[in-house]
Every structure is written in structure tokens, then in C-alpha cells.
Motif scaffolding. Sequence first.
Motif, PDB file in Angstrom:
ATOM      1  N   ASN A 158       0.830  -1.199   0.000  1.00 51.20           N
ATOM      2  CA  ASN A 158       0.000   0.000   0.000  1.00 51.20           C
ATOM      3  C   ASN A 158       0.868   1.253   0.000  1.00 51.20           C
ATOM      4  O   ASN A 158       0.556   2.238  -0.667  1.00 51.20           O
ATOM      5  N   GLY A 216      -6.850   0.495  -6.274  1.00 49.78           N
ATOM      6  CA  GLY A 216      -6.649  -0.687  -5.443  1.00 49.78           C
ATOM      7  C   GLY A 216      -6.800  -0.432  -3.957  1.00 49.78           C
ATOM      8  O   GLY A 216      -6.900  -1.367  -3.173  1.00 49.78           O
ATOM      9  N   ASP A 263      -8.956   2.404  -2.674  1.00 51.27           N
ATOM     10  CA  ASP A 263     -10.197   3.123  -2.378  1.00 51.27           C
ATOM     11  C   ASP A 263     -11.387   2.161  -2.380  1.00 51.27           C
ATOM     12  O   ASP A 263     -12.160   2.091  -3.328  1.00 51.27           O
ATOM     13  N   ALA A 264     -11.557   1.418  -1.282  1.00 55.45           N
ATOM     14  CA  ALA A 264     -12.601   0.400  -1.190  1.00 55.45           C
ATOM     15  C   ALA A 264     -14.002   0.983  -1.297  1.00 55.45           C
ATOM     16  O   ALA A 264     -14.893   0.372  -1.871  1.00 55.45           O
ATOM     17  N   SER A 265     -14.198   2.181  -0.760  1.00 54.45           N
ATOM     18  CA  SER A 265     -15.533   2.778  -0.774  1.00 54.45           C
ATOM     19  C   SER A 265     -15.839   3.487  -2.087  1.00 54.45           C
ATOM     20  O   SER A 265     -16.990   3.809  -2.369  1.00 54.45           O
ATOM     21  N   GLY A 266     -14.798   3.773  -2.869  1.00 51.69           N
ATOM     22  CA  GLY A 266     -14.987   4.463  -4.138  1.00 51.69           C
ATOM     23  C   GLY A 266     -15.365   5.919  -3.984  1.00 51.69           C
ATOM     24  O   GLY A 266     -15.872   6.531  -4.914  1.00 51.69           O
ATOM     25  N   GLU A 292      -8.742   2.028   4.845  1.00 49.45           N
ATOM     26  CA  GLU A 292      -8.393   1.738   3.451  1.00 49.45           C
ATOM     27  C   GLU A 292      -6.880   1.764   3.252  1.00 49.45           C
ATOM     28  O   GLU A 292      -6.349   0.966   2.483  1.00 49.45           O
ATOM     29  N   GLY A 305      -6.735  -1.598   2.019  1.00 49.09           N
ATOM     30  CA  GLY A 305      -7.045  -1.419   0.607  1.00 49.09           C
ATOM     31  C   GLY A 305      -8.438  -1.910   0.274  1.00 49.09           C
ATOM     32  O   GLY A 305      -9.365  -1.730   1.045  1.00 49.09           O
ATOM     33  N   LYS A 306      -8.586  -2.551  -0.879  1.00 49.22           N
ATOM     34  CA  LYS A 306      -9.891  -3.038  -1.321  1.00 49.22           C
ATOM     35  C   LYS A 306     -10.465  -4.086  -0.367  1.00 49.22           C
ATOM     36  O   LYS A 306     -11.645  -4.367  -0.380  1.00 49.22           O
ATOM     37  N   ASN A 307      -9.615  -4.659   0.470  1.00 49.23           N
ATOM     38  CA  ASN A 307     -10.074  -5.668   1.418  1.00 49.23           C
ATOM     39  C   ASN A 307     -10.514  -5.048   2.739  1.00 49.23           C
ATOM     40  O   ASN A 307     -10.712  -5.761   3.716  1.00 49.23           O
TER      41      ASN A 307
END
Length: 89
Positions: A26, A50, A52-55, A63, A67-69
Motif C-alpha cells: 500500500n 486498489g 479506495d474500497a468505498s470508491g 483503506e 485497501g480493497k479488502n
Amino acid sequence: MAKMDADRDGRISSTEWRLQSMPQANFEELDRDRDGTVTLRELATSPPAGLDASGDGKLSAREMTFGKNAPKVKAGAASERRETSNENE
């Protein structure tokens, strides 16, 4: 950023990042100019997809760590915990 910037130089080094138990991958995604540090400017730019999980175009501490997880947190969960603890008092 202030919590992670142990030497208060305005940059987060790889060592400072690892001291916070953050994944090195990250850090490498956020270090866009590949100079070995992450600056406030790099954090303020649009985050890597990769991470920004919440977008929402912003990075939370969760995050940056996962990350996405990133585990999803139900909206209002913190206030529900407070209400429950107040009821138990």
C-alpha cells in the motif's frame, strides 16, 4: 498523517509506515513519485483504485491499511455501541 509522521518532517517514510503495521504494498501504491516517502500531496490526490474500497475518492485509515479488502463498517455502528453502553450504565 500526523500520527504516522514520527519525525514531523511532513513525509511518511517506509520505516514510519511499517511502524504503523501498514502493508508495504500500500505504501508503494501511494508513493507515486517513487522517492521512498509519501507526502500530504500524494495522499491528497485521487487514491489508487486498489486502495479506495468505498470508491469515494478519499482514503480512510482503514483503506490505507487494508485497501480493497477493508472491512465494511455499518453506518451508525459507533453510535449504536455508544447507545448500548449508555443503556448498560
